[in-house]
Motif scaffolding. Sequence first.
Motif, PDB file in Angstrom:
ATOM      1  N   ARG A 158      22.334 -96.758  -2.983  1.00  0.00           N
ATOM      2  CA  ARG A 158      20.868 -96.739  -2.868  1.00  0.00           C
ATOM      3  C   ARG A 158      20.231 -96.901  -4.251  1.00  0.00           C
ATOM      4  O   ARG A 158      19.257 -97.649  -4.418  1.00  0.00           O
ATOM      5  CB  ARG A 158      20.419 -95.420  -2.225  1.00  0.00           C
ATOM      6  N   TYR A 161      20.596-100.481  -5.276  1.00  0.00           N
ATOM      7  CA  TYR A 161      19.655-101.271  -4.466  1.00  0.00           C
ATOM      8  C   TYR A 161      18.274-101.311  -5.129  1.00  0.00           C
ATOM      9  O   TYR A 161      17.646-102.371  -5.233  1.00  0.00           O
ATOM     10  CB  TYR A 161      19.584-100.632  -3.080  1.00  0.00           C
ATOM     11  N   ILE A 162      17.813-100.160  -5.586  1.00  0.00           N
ATOM     12  CA  ILE A 162      16.505-100.082  -6.237  1.00  0.00           C
ATOM     13  C   ILE A 162      16.563-100.692  -7.636  1.00  0.00           C
ATOM     14  O   ILE A 162      15.657-101.434  -8.050  1.00  0.00           O
ATOM     15  CB  ILE A 162      16.029 -98.617  -6.319  1.00  0.00           C
ATOM     16  N   GLN A 167      14.659-104.078  -2.894  1.00  0.00           N
ATOM     17  CA  GLN A 167      13.539-103.652  -2.053  1.00  0.00           C
ATOM     18  C   GLN A 167      12.354-104.611  -2.142  1.00  0.00           C
ATOM     19  O   GLN A 167      11.496-104.625  -1.252  1.00  0.00           O
ATOM     20  CB  GLN A 167      13.097-102.229  -2.427  1.00  0.00           C
ATOM     21  N   ASN A 168      12.281-105.423  -3.184  1.00  0.00           N
ATOM     22  CA  ASN A 168      11.155-106.345  -3.321  1.00  0.00           C
ATOM     23  C   ASN A 168      11.112-107.356  -2.180  1.00  0.00           C
ATOM     24  O   ASN A 168      10.035-107.816  -1.785  1.00  0.00           O
ATOM     25  CB  ASN A 168      11.230-107.085  -4.655  1.00  0.00           C
ATOM     26  N   GLY A 171      12.697-104.657   1.421  1.00  0.00           N
ATOM     27  CA  GLY A 171      11.942-103.458   1.748  1.00  0.00           C
ATOM     28  C   GLY A 171      12.666-102.186   1.345  1.00  0.00           C
ATOM     29  O   GLY A 171      13.887-102.168   1.172  1.00  0.00           O
ATOM     30  N   ASP A 172      11.919-101.106   1.219  1.00  0.00           N
ATOM     31  CA  ASP A 172      12.483 -99.832   0.777  1.00  0.00           C
ATOM     32  C   ASP A 172      13.608 -99.352   1.678  1.00  0.00           C
ATOM     33  O   ASP A 172      14.569 -98.735   1.219  1.00  0.00           O
ATOM     34  CB  ASP A 172      11.392 -98.762   0.712  1.00  0.00           C
ATOM     35  N   ASN A 173      13.489 -99.614   2.964  1.00  0.00           N
ATOM     36  CA  ASN A 173      14.485 -99.137   3.919  1.00  0.00           C
ATOM     37  C   ASN A 173      15.234-100.275   4.599  1.00  0.00           C
ATOM     38  O   ASN A 173      15.870-100.074   5.631  1.00  0.00           O
ATOM     39  CB  ASN A 173      13.823 -98.236   4.964  1.00  0.00           C
ATOM     40  N   GLY A 178       9.706-106.222   2.375  1.00  0.00           N
ATOM     41  CA  GLY A 178       9.335-106.036   0.980  1.00  0.00           C
ATOM     42  C   GLY A 178       8.067-106.791   0.633  1.00  0.00           C
ATOM     43  O   GLY A 178       7.616-107.676   1.368  1.00  0.00           O
ATOM     44  N   LYS A 179       7.493-106.471  -0.509  1.00  0.00           N
ATOM     45  CA  LYS A 179       6.212-107.061  -0.902  1.00  0.00           C
ATOM     46  C   LYS A 179       6.289-108.582  -0.992  1.00  0.00           C
ATOM     47  O   LYS A 179       5.363-109.286  -0.572  1.00  0.00           O
ATOM     48  CB  LYS A 179       5.759-106.479  -2.240  1.00  0.00           C
TER      49      LYS A 179
END
Length: 256
Positions: A158, A161-162, A167-168, A171-173, A178-179
């Motif tokens: 995790r 991943y960040i 996550q971009n 997505g966070d999950n 993602g944005k």
Amino acid sequence: MRIHALVAIGASLLMLSSASFVHAVKPEDNQATREKGKQIYEHACLLCHGVDGRGDGPAGWFLSRYEGPRPRDFRGGSYKFRSTPSGELPIDQDLFRTVTQGISGHMPPYSGLSEEERWQVIAYIKSFNQGFKGPVSIALLLPNPPGPPSAAGIDNGRTVYIKYGCQNCHGDNGYGDGKEALDGNLKDTHGHTISPGDLTERASFKGGSSAQAIYRGIMTGLDGTPMPSYADTIGGNDKDVWDLVYYILSLSQERQ
């Protein structure tokens, strides 16, 4: 809960990831082999990939217009699913694997063809691209998983991943929200807007959902898409790569 479930099935994941798709002896790549491959191609592949292999078959146009990525342009297009470095052509075993297992949600598996027939159609597909007549690309070293996943390793995954900005897009999950995706910034080489995979759904793993398949995707990237190769960044720390792989698998485990 999902971490404990993933750890419990770690041994089975190891066995699945090390499975081989290449068994039959390849026929010689000659005119006779390509002619047989052409006959198979015209029945099984032409509708999407087109007469000349440009990815412009009648069904391919519909798929790219309404549902998903354009079928592969065999004449000069990028190949997503490879074991070779980004920007290089796939090796024959990569093509055999894709023909055999298909691409989830987009291309059916052709395991119903005999292995000889699959090699024949691959020989014909390669004839569309003159690059295959040059030196054979060298596959990256793709080791088997080092062992069953651990809770601590998944937690580190995790963090990885960040750290690398997954996550971009995903997505966070891992829902593919993602944005960059929500802003419509993700496009393929044809300029079409594409969506990143929903990592909570195994069906979205187009290159395969085994641990080794995910490792391969991280290391080689998906050419023709915004998904880069991480071989020159995270690739220097094999433990982090495998922790990331098992973290990604944990996102979908609770939905199985």
